[in-house]
Design a protein around this motif. Structure first.
Motif, PDB file in Angstrom:
ATOM      1  N   ALA A 183      44.790  81.052  35.694  1.00 59.93           N
ATOM      2  CA  ALA A 183      44.856  81.081  34.377  1.00 59.93           C
ATOM      3  C   ALA A 183      44.698  79.671  33.611  1.00 59.93           C
ATOM      4  N   ARG A 184      45.508  78.834  34.598  1.00 55.18           N
ATOM      5  CA  ARG A 184      45.514  77.377  33.776  1.00 55.18           C
ATOM      6  C   ARG A 184      43.839  76.850  33.908  1.00 55.18           C
ATOM      7  N   THR A 185      43.370  76.981  35.159  1.00 58.23           N
ATOM      8  CA  THR A 185      42.076  76.448  35.523  1.00 58.23           C
ATOM      9  C   THR A 185      41.091  77.161  34.552  1.00 58.23           C
ATOM     10  N   LEU A 186      41.297  78.238  34.095  1.00 60.57           N
ATOM     11  CA  LEU A 186      40.320  78.988  33.245  1.00 60.57           C
ATOM     12  C   LEU A 186      40.493  78.436  31.669  1.00 60.57           C
ATOM     13  N   VAL A 187      41.582  78.431  31.347  1.00 59.91           N
ATOM     14  CA  VAL A 187      41.922  77.657  30.074  1.00 59.91           C
ATOM     15  C   VAL A 187      41.441  76.407  29.831  1.00 59.91           C
ATOM     16  N   ASN A 205      38.425  75.052  27.371  1.00 63.81           N
ATOM     17  CA  ASN A 205      38.824  74.233  26.324  1.00 63.81           C
ATOM     18  C   ASN A 205      37.953  72.959  26.622  1.00 63.81           C
ATOM     19  N   HIS A 206      37.756  72.525  27.847  1.00 59.24           N
ATOM     20  CA  HIS A 206      36.846  71.444  28.174  1.00 59.24           C
ATOM     21  C   HIS A 206      35.486  71.705  27.505  1.00 59.24           C
ATOM     22  N   ALA A 207      34.884  72.886  27.825  1.00 62.53           N
ATOM     23  CA  ALA A 207      33.490  73.215  27.458  1.00 62.53           C
ATOM     24  C   ALA A 207      33.447  73.010  25.913  1.00 62.53           C
ATOM     25  N   MET A 208      34.477  73.625  25.382  1.00 62.39           N
ATOM     26  CA  MET A 208      34.481  73.516  23.699  1.00 62.39           C
ATOM     27  C   MET A 208      34.480  72.141  23.213  1.00 62.39           C
ATOM     28  N   GLU A 209      35.069  71.446  23.730  1.00 60.54           N
ATOM     29  CA  GLU A 209      35.263  69.922  23.448  1.00 60.54           C
ATOM     30  C   GLU A 209      33.962  69.389  23.782  1.00 60.54           C
ATOM     31  N   ALA A 258      31.686  79.139  24.699  1.00 59.92           N
ATOM     32  CA  ALA A 258      32.094  78.257  25.824  1.00 59.92           C
ATOM     33  C   ALA A 258      32.603  79.441  26.971  1.00 59.92           C
ATOM     34  N   CYS A 259      33.103  80.817  26.648  1.00 61.69           N
ATOM     35  CA  CYS A 259      33.294  81.697  27.512  1.00 61.69           C
ATOM     36  C   CYS A 259      32.124  82.129  27.907  1.00 61.69           C
ATOM     37  N   GLU A 260      31.144  82.412  27.349  1.00 59.45           N
ATOM     38  CA  GLU A 260      29.789  82.911  27.823  1.00 59.45           C
ATOM     39  C   GLU A 260      29.401  82.005  28.790  1.00 59.45           C
ATOM     40  N   GLY A 261      29.201  80.653  28.416  1.00 55.76           N
ATOM     41  CA  GLY A 261      28.795  79.743  29.343  1.00 55.76           C
ATOM     42  C   GLY A 261      29.530  79.583  30.533  1.00 55.76           C
ATOM     43  N   LEU A 262      30.443  79.901  30.645  1.00 51.70           N
ATOM     44  CA  LEU A 262      31.321  79.811  31.932  1.00 51.70           C
ATOM     45  C   LEU A 262      31.605  81.323  32.663  1.00 51.70           C
ATOM     46  N   GLY A 263      30.852  82.274  32.127  1.00 46.26           N
ATOM     47  CA  GLY A 263      30.770  83.452  32.677  1.00 46.26           C
ATOM     48  C   GLY A 263      32.101  84.257  32.703  1.00 46.26           C
ATOM     49  N   THR A 264      32.797  84.160  31.400  1.00 48.59           N
ATOM     50  CA  THR A 264      34.003  84.926  31.300  1.00 48.59           C
ATOM     51  C   THR A 264      33.934  85.561  29.909  1.00 48.59           C
ATOM     52  N   THR A 265      35.125  86.122  29.370  1.00 46.32           N
ATOM     53  CA  THR A 265      35.243  86.600  27.976  1.00 46.32           C
ATOM     54  C   THR A 265      36.367  86.098  27.420  1.00 46.32           C
TER      55      THR A 265
END
Length: 138
Positions: A98-102, A106-110, A119-126
């Motif tokens: 969970a820590r890694t995902l968050v 967050n890093h992708a958004m920044e 950001a979620c879409e780009g990382l393949g998550t929801t």
């Protein structure tokens, strides 16, 4: 030469009295859970009666009984501790994931100046997975 396998968990399937042999009575003895069951089997067969008598003498010995109970307790506690350790390890692994995902979202958004959904879409998550991970961290 022949090899016979006795499956104690299959005893209840045997219903025909004519098929029930001495080996069936011995199997029922091994599966017995009460002294009453053992006593009833002992009434049918002298060798089973001797076995039940010897077993009763051995279990009547207070020191042997206490040692047996202590051994059983030790293994129960050991199994409990192993299971607890597995569960705790799984919980820690889930929190780390969970820590890694968050952190990654967050890093992708920044870094890419995108909103949460992109950001979620780009990382393949929801977004739901991100939110659930964030809640797990709290």
């Amino acid at each position: 030469m022949s090899i016979r396998v006795l499956q104690l968990n299959q005893l209840e399937r045997e219903v025909d009295e004519q098929i029930r042999s001495e080996i069936y009575d011995w199997a029922r003895l091994f599966k017995a859970e009460t002294w009453e069951e053992m006593r009833m089997l002992a009434e049918k067969d002298e060798s089973i009666k001797e076995c039940v008598f010897t077993y009763k003498e051995l279990t009547a010995d207070e020191k042997a009984r206490m040692q047996s109970e202590a051994r059983d307790d030790y293994y129960q506690r050991l199994n409990w501790a192993e299971e607890r350790g597995r569960r705790k390890g799984m919980e820690q692994a889930q929190k780390e994931t969970a820590r890694t995902l968050v952190s990654n979202v967050n890093h992708a958004m920044e870094s890419f100046h995108v909103d949460l959904e992109r950001a979620c879409e780009g990382l393949g998550t929801t977004v739901e997975a991100y939110q659930a991970a964030k809640e797990l961290m709290e």
